[in-house]
Design an enzyme around this catalytic site. Structure first.
Site, mmCIF file in Angstrom:
data_model
loop_
_atom_site.group_PDB
_atom_site.id
_atom_site.type_symbol
_atom_site.label_atom_id
_atom_site.label_comp_id
_atom_site.label_asym_id
_atom_site.label_seq_id
_atom_site.Cartn_x
_atom_site.Cartn_y
_atom_site.Cartn_z
ATOM 1 N N ASP A 1 67.843 54.377 49.008
ATOM 2 C CA ASP A 1 68.740 54.388 50.165
ATOM 3 C C ASP A 1 69.583 53.122 50.262
ATOM 4 O O ASP A 1 69.348 52.148 49.536
ATOM 5 C CB ASP A 1 67.928 54.609 51.457
ATOM 6 C CG ASP A 1 66.688 53.721 51.548
ATOM 7 O OD1 ASP A 1 66.553 52.802 50.731
ATOM 8 O OD2 ASP A 1 65.864 53.959 52.449
ATOM 9 N N ASN A 28 57.001 54.939 61.651
ATOM 10 C CA ASN A 28 57.103 56.264 62.288
ATOM 11 C C ASN A 28 56.938 57.400 61.271
ATOM 12 O O ASN A 28 57.241 58.549 61.566
ATOM 13 C CB ASN A 28 58.442 56.402 63.038
ATOM 14 C CG ASN A 28 59.652 56.298 62.117
ATOM 15 O OD1 ASN A 28 59.494 56.146 60.901
ATOM 16 N ND2 ASN A 28 60.846 56.386 62.675
ATOM 17 N N HIS A 76 58.519 57.658 58.353
ATOM 18 C CA HIS A 76 59.685 57.988 57.520
ATOM 19 C C HIS A 76 59.491 57.539 56.080
ATOM 20 O O HIS A 76 58.723 56.610 55.810
ATOM 21 C CB HIS A 76 61.001 57.460 58.124
ATOM 22 C CG HIS A 76 61.263 55.998 57.991
ATOM 23 N ND1 HIS A 76 61.732 55.224 59.034
ATOM 24 C CD2 HIS A 76 61.163 55.152 56.943
ATOM 25 C CE1 HIS A 76 61.905 53.985 58.624
ATOM 26 N NE2 HIS A 76 61.559 53.905 57.364
ATOM 27 N N GLU A 97 64.138 60.129 58.610
ATOM 28 C CA GLU A 97 63.470 59.884 59.881
ATOM 29 C C GLU A 97 62.719 61.137 60.347
ATOM 30 O O GLU A 97 62.975 62.239 59.847
ATOM 31 C CB GLU A 97 64.522 59.511 60.933
ATOM 32 C CG GLU A 97 65.290 58.237 60.609
ATOM 33 C CD GLU A 97 64.486 56.959 60.892
ATOM 34 O OE1 GLU A 97 63.239 56.997 60.873
ATOM 35 O OE2 GLU A 97 65.124 55.919 61.130
HETATM 36 C C1 GLP Z 1 63.055 50.895 55.560
HETATM 37 C C2 GLP Z 1 63.297 51.533 54.194
HETATM 38 C C3 GLP Z 1 62.101 52.307 53.702
HETATM 39 C C4 GLP Z 1 60.846 51.470 53.854
HETATM 40 C C5 GLP Z 1 60.639 51.129 55.294
HETATM 41 C C6 GLP Z 1 59.386 50.316 55.540
HETATM 42 O O1 GLP Z 1 63.315 51.742 56.604
HETATM 43 N N1 GLP Z 1 64.446 52.384 54.187
HETATM 44 O O2 GLP Z 1 62.300 52.697 52.352
HETATM 45 O O3 GLP Z 1 59.739 52.172 53.340
HETATM 46 O O4 GLP Z 1 61.752 50.372 55.733
HETATM 47 O O5 GLP Z 1 59.641 48.959 55.339
HETATM 48 P P1 GLP Z 1 58.549 47.856 55.155
HETATM 49 O O6 GLP Z 1 58.009 48.048 53.775
HETATM 50 O O7 GLP Z 1 59.304 46.551 55.271
HETATM 51 O O8 GLP Z 1 57.549 48.052 56.200
#
Ligand code: GLP
Length: 255
Positions: free
Chosen positions: A67, A136, A138, A143
């Site tokens: 993404d 959440n 995702h 989402e």
């Molecule tokens: C963002 C990214 C996800 C990732 C998520 C969790 O939203 N788009 O790919 O898994 O954050 O992030 P973190 O690993 O910093 O908790």
């Protein structure tokens, strides 16, 4: 879903990196799906170490990132392009021609998304996708409520996700509202999935993903349907799980 639990994040990262490195050694032109966020940082650190100390060769791999924020140029220090350069690409011998990160400044987003999907297909599909999980539930920027069959497209970020990511920006107004993301269906088409989760803040999401009902309200839960999905979690992130887990994947995963 095979659940691999280790006490600490560092151990979890090393185990997951060991698996990824073994896959690259077995198939030097592996198509590797990459994730951003703090969760995969330990994996990237370990892959860099293996490159430097053990000569792990990335020259033939192709990569596809999950993404990117819309509206941030690749040079912006919070763009996922920038993140990947800083935390992985600049430290390994990946061939830039084989690197793909969704373009947040694309003029025609829909056209770009179709092109990205085709590019993945033309590369032979993603062999192994690294994933984090949002608090959440995702995955990438899919989402809660995302269609479980969705493909690469534009998504509006929830307030929860924007708040979670606000720590990286000067203030909340700077946090992008939209992103380009691989769809849940795109992710599910990967031949193997490595999901990494750490910390108590992920315990509810991990529980819902691994043992909850399969629902669009927790997009990560669809991974229960994947034949070759591995969840690498530390003790904190896995504390609510009641199912079986292993701490040694090697005998289980490699045929
Ligand atoms: C963002 C990214 C996800 C990732 C998520 C969790 O939203 N788009 O790919 O898994 O954050 O992030 P973190 O690993 O910093 O908790």
């Amino acid at each position: 879903m095979l659940v691999i639990v280790k006490e600490k994040y560092e151990e979890v990262s090393k185990e997951a990196a060991k698996l990824i490195a073994a896959k690259i050694r077995k198939k030097p032109d592996l198509v590797l799906g990459l994730a951003t966020g703090s969760s995969p940082l330990g994996i990237y650190k370990e892959l860099i170490r293996m490159h430097i100390e053990e000569g792990l060769d990335f020259s033939k791999i192709t990569t596809f990132n999950l993404d990117e924020y819309i509206g941030l140029p690749p040079t912006h220090n919070q763009s996922y392009h920038y993140f990947m350069k800083q935390n992985l690409f600049d430290h390994i011998n990946v061939d830039e021609r084989f690197v793909h990160v969704p373009h947040g400044m694309a003029k025609d987003i829909d056209k770009f998304c179709s092109w990205y999907e085709k590019r993945i297909k033309d590369a032979g599909g993603i062999d192994l996708q690294i994933l984090g999980i949002g608090s959440n539930g995702h995955i990438a920027f899919n989402e809660p409520g995302s269609s479980l069959g969705s493909r690469t497209r534009i998504k509006t970020l929830t307030e929860k996700t924007r708040l979670d990511n606000a720590r990286f920006f000067a203030d909340m107004d700077e946090v992008p509202k939209y992103a380009i993301t691989m769809g849940v269906g795109t992710i599910m088409d990967s031949k193997e999935i490595v999901l990494i989760a750490n910390g108590k803040g992920k315990a509810n999401a991990v529980k819902a993903a691994a043992e909850g009902p399969i629902t669009a309200m927790c997009p990560a839960s669809i991974i229960q349907m994947h034949q070759r999905a591995y969840l690498f979690a530390d003790k904190d992130a896995s504390e609510l799980l009641i199912g079986d887990y292993v701490d040694n994947w090697e005998s289980v995963i490699f045929e």
